[in-house]
Design a protein around this motif. Structure first.
Motif, PDB file in Angstrom:
ATOM      1  N   UNK A 110       0.824  -1.216   0.000  1.00  0.00           N
ATOM      2  CA  UNK A 110       0.000   0.000   0.000  1.00  0.00           C
ATOM      3  C   UNK A 110       0.853   1.258   0.000  1.00  0.00           C
ATOM      4  N   UNK A 111       1.850   1.322   0.879  1.00  0.00           N
ATOM      5  CA  UNK A 111       2.646   2.545   0.955  1.00  0.00           C
ATOM      6  C   UNK A 111       3.563   2.680  -0.250  1.00  0.00           C
ATOM      7  N   UNK A 112       4.029   1.547  -0.790  1.00  0.00           N
ATOM      8  CA  UNK A 112       4.848   1.602  -1.998  1.00  0.00           C
ATOM      9  C   UNK A 112       4.036   2.171  -3.156  1.00  0.00           C
ATOM     10  N   UNK A 113       2.799   1.708  -3.290  1.00  0.00           N
ATOM     11  CA  UNK A 113       1.929   2.213  -4.353  1.00  0.00           C
ATOM     12  C   UNK A 113       1.574   3.676  -4.119  1.00  0.00           C
ATOM     13  N   UNK A 114       1.318   4.035  -2.868  1.00  0.00           N
ATOM     14  CA  UNK A 114       0.944   5.416  -2.556  1.00  0.00           C
ATOM     15  C   UNK A 114       2.060   6.388  -2.938  1.00  0.00           C
ATOM     16  N   UNK A 115       3.291   5.952  -2.781  1.00  0.00           N
ATOM     17  CA  UNK A 115       4.443   6.807  -3.084  1.00  0.00           C
ATOM     18  C   UNK A 115       4.845   6.763  -4.560  1.00  0.00           C
TER      19      UNK A 115
END
Length: 244
Positions: A110-115
């Motif tokens: 999730x955080x990888x995609x968000x960034x």
């Protein structure tokens, strides 16, 4: 002399219990082996992601690529092995063994995609993208929210708990972004976690753990709102950022 072979209890009962006890031990040992490797890959990804708090936004690309190649990709292989093995046994009998690891992997994704990582074909490198649970399942190549059969899958609870981890980490990033001079990112994070928290309020959840974790999100929202308020008092928020 009494015949000791005549007993009131069938010996097959204990043979059955012994066989099942041995099977559970073997299953447990195999799961431990798979999950140990699984957690190792997740730890690698989380170690790389810890650097986002000291890395300028424009230099995140190589870091996210490292997260994907050294952490997420090997973890996908491990969860594939887990899916294949665990689906041979009752899901709710063993799922407590991998629940935390799966949640951590979802959070990393999730955080990888968000960034801007794990880019989709339609919007590559988009900042602020939230992966849906179906997209998580597609990337991991495992089913989600199964109701028609007893097999390994990603649950809605795991996804929601990973979302609360995401808001926690983003609230920390919002504060560190200010020190790096990226106020636009702080404003974007503030809007995102407020929208996410608003969405959480629409859910009617019966799981106490999930409810408590969602309640904690309001503190993540408040933490970022305090930062935004402080920046506003100092007239440090650009007009373009305010419109976000």
């Amino acid at each position: 002399m009494a015949d000791n072979t005549n007993t009131m209890i069938d010996p097959k009962i204990f043979q059955y219990l012994q066989a099942h006890a041995e099977e559970q031990t073997e299953v447990g040992d195999k799961l431990t082996q798979i999950i140990t490797g699984f957690n190792r890959h997740i730890s690698t990804a989380q170690g790389h992601l810890s650097r986002i708090h000291a890395t300028p936004l424009q230099k995140l690309g190589p870091l996210l690529s490292q997260v994907e190649s050294e952490g997420i990709k090997p973890a996908i292989e491990s969860i594939g092995e887990l899916n294949k093995f665990a689906s041979n046994y009752p899901y709710y009998k063993y799922n407590f063994r991998w629940r935390s690891a799966v949640q951590n992997l979802i959070y990393v994704m999730l955080i990888t995609a968000w960034l801007g990582g794990l880019s989709s074909e339609s919007k590559p490198g988009e900042l602020g993208r939230l992966l849906r649970i179906e997209e998580i399942g597609e990337i991991l190549k495992v089913p989600v929210n199964l109701e028609d059969r007893d097999a390994f899958h990603i649950t809605i609870e795991e996804y929601i708990l990973a979302l609360t981890d995401l808001t926690d980490e983003l609230s920390r990033l919002a504060m560190n972004s200010v020190t790096m001079g990226n106020i636009d990112l702080t404003v974007r994070i503030s809007q995102f976690i407020k929208d996410l928290f608003a969405g959480f309020q629409l859910l009617n959840l019966k799981n106490d753990i999930v409810r408590k974790r969602i309640d904690a999100v309001k503190y993540h929202v408040k933490k970022v709102e305090d930062v935004i308020y402080d920046l506003s008092l100092r007239n440090l928020i650009p007009k373009a950022a305010e419109q976000v």
